[in-house]
Design a protein around this motif. Structure first.
Motif, PDB file in Angstrom:
ATOM      1  N   VAL A  70       0.924  -1.146   0.082  1.00 26.73           N
ATOM      2  CA  VAL A  70       0.034   0.057  -0.087  1.00 26.73           C
ATOM      3  C   VAL A  70       0.870   1.300  -0.197  1.00 26.73           C
ATOM      4  N   LEU A  71       2.033   1.260   0.802  1.00 27.44           N
ATOM      5  CA  LEU A  71       2.912   2.432   0.817  1.00 27.44           C
ATOM      6  C   LEU A  71       3.495   2.656  -0.300  1.00 27.44           C
ATOM      7  N   GLU A  72       3.932   1.549  -1.091  1.00 23.70           N
ATOM      8  CA  GLU A  72       4.573   1.773  -2.425  1.00 23.70           C
ATOM      9  C   GLU A  72       3.680   2.327  -3.521  1.00 23.70           C
ATOM     10  N   MET A  73       2.234   1.720  -3.321  1.00 22.97           N
ATOM     11  CA  MET A  73       1.277   2.359  -4.511  1.00 22.97           C
ATOM     12  C   MET A  73       1.102   3.662  -4.134  1.00 22.97           C
ATOM     13  N   ALA A  74       1.200   4.082  -2.744  1.00 18.57           N
ATOM     14  CA  ALA A  74       0.903   5.672  -2.337  1.00 18.57           C
ATOM     15  C   ALA A  74       2.024   6.525  -2.970  1.00 18.57           C
ATOM     16  N   LYS A  75       3.378   5.737  -2.768  1.00 16.32           N
ATOM     17  CA  LYS A  75       4.462   6.563  -3.203  1.00 16.32           C
ATOM     18  C   LYS A  75       4.511   6.548  -4.618  1.00 16.32           C
ATOM     19  N   VAL A  76       4.129   5.353  -5.423  1.00 14.95           N
ATOM     20  CA  VAL A  76       4.208   5.539  -6.795  1.00 14.95           C
ATOM     21  C   VAL A  76       3.149   6.505  -7.308  1.00 14.95           C
ATOM     22  N   GLY A  77       1.957   6.645  -6.817  1.00 15.84           N
ATOM     23  CA  GLY A  77       0.825   7.286  -7.135  1.00 15.84           C
ATOM     24  C   GLY A  77       1.301   8.809  -7.055  1.00 15.84           C
ATOM     25  N   ARG A  78       1.832   9.087  -5.909  1.00 16.12           N
ATOM     26  CA  ARG A  78       2.585  10.369  -5.603  1.00 16.12           C
ATOM     27  C   ARG A  78       3.599  10.941  -6.626  1.00 16.12           C
ATOM     28  N   ASP A  79       4.175   9.873  -6.918  1.00 19.58           N
ATOM     29  CA  ASP A  79       5.400  10.384  -8.157  1.00 19.58           C
ATOM     30  C   ASP A  79       5.003  10.580  -9.148  1.00 19.58           C
ATOM     31  N   VAL A  80       3.720   9.947  -9.714  1.00 18.37           N
ATOM     32  CA  VAL A  80       3.300   9.903 -11.109  1.00 18.37           C
ATOM     33  C   VAL A  80       2.370  11.438 -11.038  1.00 18.37           C
ATOM     34  N   ASN A  81       1.600  11.725 -10.097  1.00 13.97           N
ATOM     35  CA  ASN A  81       1.210  13.059  -9.768  1.00 13.97           C
ATOM     36  C   ASN A  81       1.840  14.240  -9.965  1.00 13.97           C
ATOM     37  N   LYS A  82       3.128  14.103  -9.073  1.00 12.73           N
ATOM     38  CA  LYS A  82       4.309  15.053  -9.173  1.00 12.73           C
ATOM     39  C   LYS A  82       4.676  15.330 -10.672  1.00 12.73           C
ATOM     40  N   SER A  83       4.943  14.068 -11.228  1.00 13.67           N
ATOM     41  CA  SER A  83       5.520  14.271 -12.689  1.00 13.67           C
ATOM     42  C   SER A  83       4.457  14.906 -13.682  1.00 13.67           C
ATOM     43  N   TYR A  85       2.370  16.985 -12.690  1.00 13.34           N
ATOM     44  CA  TYR A  85       2.418  18.598 -12.272  1.00 13.34           C
ATOM     45  C   TYR A  85       3.620  19.372 -12.946  1.00 13.34           C
ATOM     46  N   GLU A  86       4.692  18.688 -13.021  1.00 12.66           N
ATOM     47  CA  GLU A  86       5.914  19.353 -13.640  1.00 12.66           C
ATOM     48  C   GLU A  86       5.499  19.385 -14.974  1.00 12.66           C
ATOM     49  N   TYR A  87       4.841  18.619 -15.610  1.00 12.51           N
ATOM     50  CA  TYR A  87       4.506  18.641 -17.034  1.00 12.51           C
ATOM     51  C   TYR A  87       3.351  19.764 -17.267  1.00 12.51           C
ATOM     52  N   ILE A  88       2.527  19.658 -16.336  1.00 13.36           N
ATOM     53  CA  ILE A  88       1.551  20.875 -16.268  1.00 13.36           C
ATOM     54  C   ILE A  88       2.260  22.305 -16.202  1.00 13.36           C
ATOM     55  N   LYS A  89       3.108  22.375 -15.333  1.00 16.87           N
ATOM     56  CA  LYS A  89       3.898  23.675 -15.223  1.00 16.87           C
ATOM     57  C   LYS A  89       4.645  24.041 -16.518  1.00 16.87           C
ATOM     58  N   GLU A  90       5.020  23.251 -17.256  1.00 17.21           N
ATOM     59  CA  GLU A  90       5.501  23.260 -18.534  1.00 17.21           C
ATOM     60  C   GLU A  90       4.557  23.858 -19.447  1.00 17.21           C
ATOM     61  N   ILE A  91       3.298  23.119 -19.439  1.00 17.93           N
ATOM     62  CA  ILE A  91       2.312  23.581 -20.359  1.00 17.93           C
ATOM     63  C   ILE A  91       1.610  25.057 -20.070  1.00 17.93           C
ATOM     64  N   MET A  92       1.688  25.227 -18.837  1.00 19.16           N
ATOM     65  CA  MET A  92       1.273  26.665 -18.647  1.00 19.16           C
ATOM     66  C   MET A  92       2.131  27.636 -19.095  1.00 19.16           C
ATOM     67  N   MET A  93       3.338  27.325 -19.481  1.00 20.02           N
ATOM     68  CA  MET A  93       4.055  28.568 -20.470  1.00 20.02           C
ATOM     69  C   MET A  93       3.803  28.586 -21.808  1.00 20.02           C
ATOM     70  N   PHE A  94       2.762  27.552 -22.280  1.00 23.43           N
ATOM     71  CA  PHE A  94       2.341  27.637 -23.416  1.00 23.43           C
ATOM     72  C   PHE A  94       1.244  28.719 -23.557  1.00 23.43           C
ATOM     73  N   LYS A 201      -7.196  19.131 -14.492  1.00 26.42           N
ATOM     74  CA  LYS A 201      -6.113  18.454 -13.406  1.00 26.42           C
ATOM     75  C   LYS A 201      -5.977  19.794 -12.476  1.00 26.42           C
ATOM     76  N   ALA A 202      -7.186  20.595 -12.189  1.00 31.22           N
ATOM     77  CA  ALA A 202      -7.178  21.605 -11.111  1.00 31.22           C
ATOM     78  C   ALA A 202      -6.810  20.976  -9.806  1.00 31.22           C
ATOM     79  N   LYS A 203      -7.059  19.986  -9.286  1.00 33.18           N
ATOM     80  CA  LYS A 203      -6.885  19.583  -7.904  1.00 33.18           C
ATOM     81  C   LYS A 203      -5.408  19.056  -7.608  1.00 33.18           C
ATOM     82  N   ILE A 204      -4.825  18.520  -8.904  1.00 36.94           N
ATOM     83  CA  ILE A 204      -3.352  18.265  -8.603  1.00 36.94           C
ATOM     84  C   ILE A 204      -2.688  19.638  -8.719  1.00 36.94           C
ATOM     85  N   ILE A 205      -2.971  20.518  -9.545  1.00 41.49           N
ATOM     86  CA  ILE A 205      -2.156  21.872  -9.470  1.00 41.49           C
ATOM     87  C   ILE A 205      -2.450  22.492  -8.182  1.00 41.49           C
ATOM     88  N   GLU A 206      -3.791  22.510  -7.778  1.00 40.78           N
ATOM     89  CA  GLU A 206      -3.978  23.255  -6.427  1.00 40.78           C
ATOM     90  C   GLU A 206      -3.258  22.582  -5.287  1.00 40.78           C
TER      91      GLU A 206
END
Length: 226
Positions: A70-83, A85-94, A201-206
């Motif tokens: 469960v902890l590994e799944m949560a960690k992977v899920g957070r890593d996916v969301n973090k990645s 979010y980083e992609y979204i930050k790049e898109i926000m410059m478009f 993706k408003a919730k992830i961004i927030e």
């Protein structure tokens, strides 16, 4: 001559004896089956108890493994969301198509602020970046002093979006003039699906934006090492 008649003896079978023998056989059979059933039941019970004991003994390991999964799944899920979010930050410059039009229209106001004359300001053919993105171009011709032209270009570059001034050529208006003529092209990165992406993706961004602001505030208040 008289012959002697044969005595016929009639044997009468006792039905009660036959019935009793049946009961004896049936009773013995039932007893045997009951005994076998008892043995089978004992064996089954022993096997079940042994199985339960093994399960109870291994419950701790199973729980620990489950918690780790469960902890590994949560960690992977957070890593996916973090990645993401980083992609979204790049898109926000478009720019979205709407933002691109607003940006183009804002150039006139910035030019007036620095006394720059706009001779032409037109969109030209965009370059596609794959199927999703594009670089849209604004061709311009400005007339101004070199100093004011520099102020205008600096103002344009202050935008949070990805833009580039390319293919610019600056020439003097005439040999005796203090003004220069600047002709060039502004390249702007555009993503048509930007508005939908930000909405979905408003919730992830927030969430991650709040974490970034909290971390920035923490670092701001951290005493500097001498």
């Amino acid at each position: 001559m008289f012959g002697l008649g044969k005595n016929k003896s009639k044997v009468v079978e006792d039905e009660s004896i036959r019935d009793k023998s049946k009961f004896v056989v049936v009773g013995f059979t039932v007893m045997v089956f009951s005994f076998l059933l008892l043995i089978i039941s004992e064996i089954y019970t022993s096997l079940q108890l042994s199985k339960q004991n093994r399960l109870i003994a291994s419950t701790g390991d199973i729980q620990e493994k489950s918690d780790n999964i469960v902890l590994e799944m949560a960690k992977v899920g957070r890593d996916v969301n973090k990645s993401e979010y980083e992609y979204i930050k790049e898109i926000m410059m478009f720019m979205s198509p709407t933002e691109f039009q607003n940006f183009k229209n804002s150039i006139s106001g910035m030019a007036n602020e620095f006394n720059v004359q706009i001779n032409s300001l037109n969109e030209s053919k965009a370059d596609q970046l794959g199927k999703t993105y594009s670089i849209n171009y604004i061709e311009y011709q400005f007339l101004s002093t070199y100093e004011n032209l520099t102020f205008l270009k600096n103002k344009i570059s202050e935008t949070d979006f990805k833009i580039n001034i390319i293919e610019e050529e600056v020439t003097r208006e005439n040999p005796t003039s203090d003004k220069v003529l600047a002709e060039g092209k502004i390249g702007v990165y555009v993503f048509p699906g930007k508005e939908k992406l930000l909405k979905d993706k408003a919730k992830i961004i927030e969430k991650f934006k709040a974490e970034e602001e909290k971390l920035a505030e923490k670092n701001k208040n951290k005493p500097e090492n001498n």
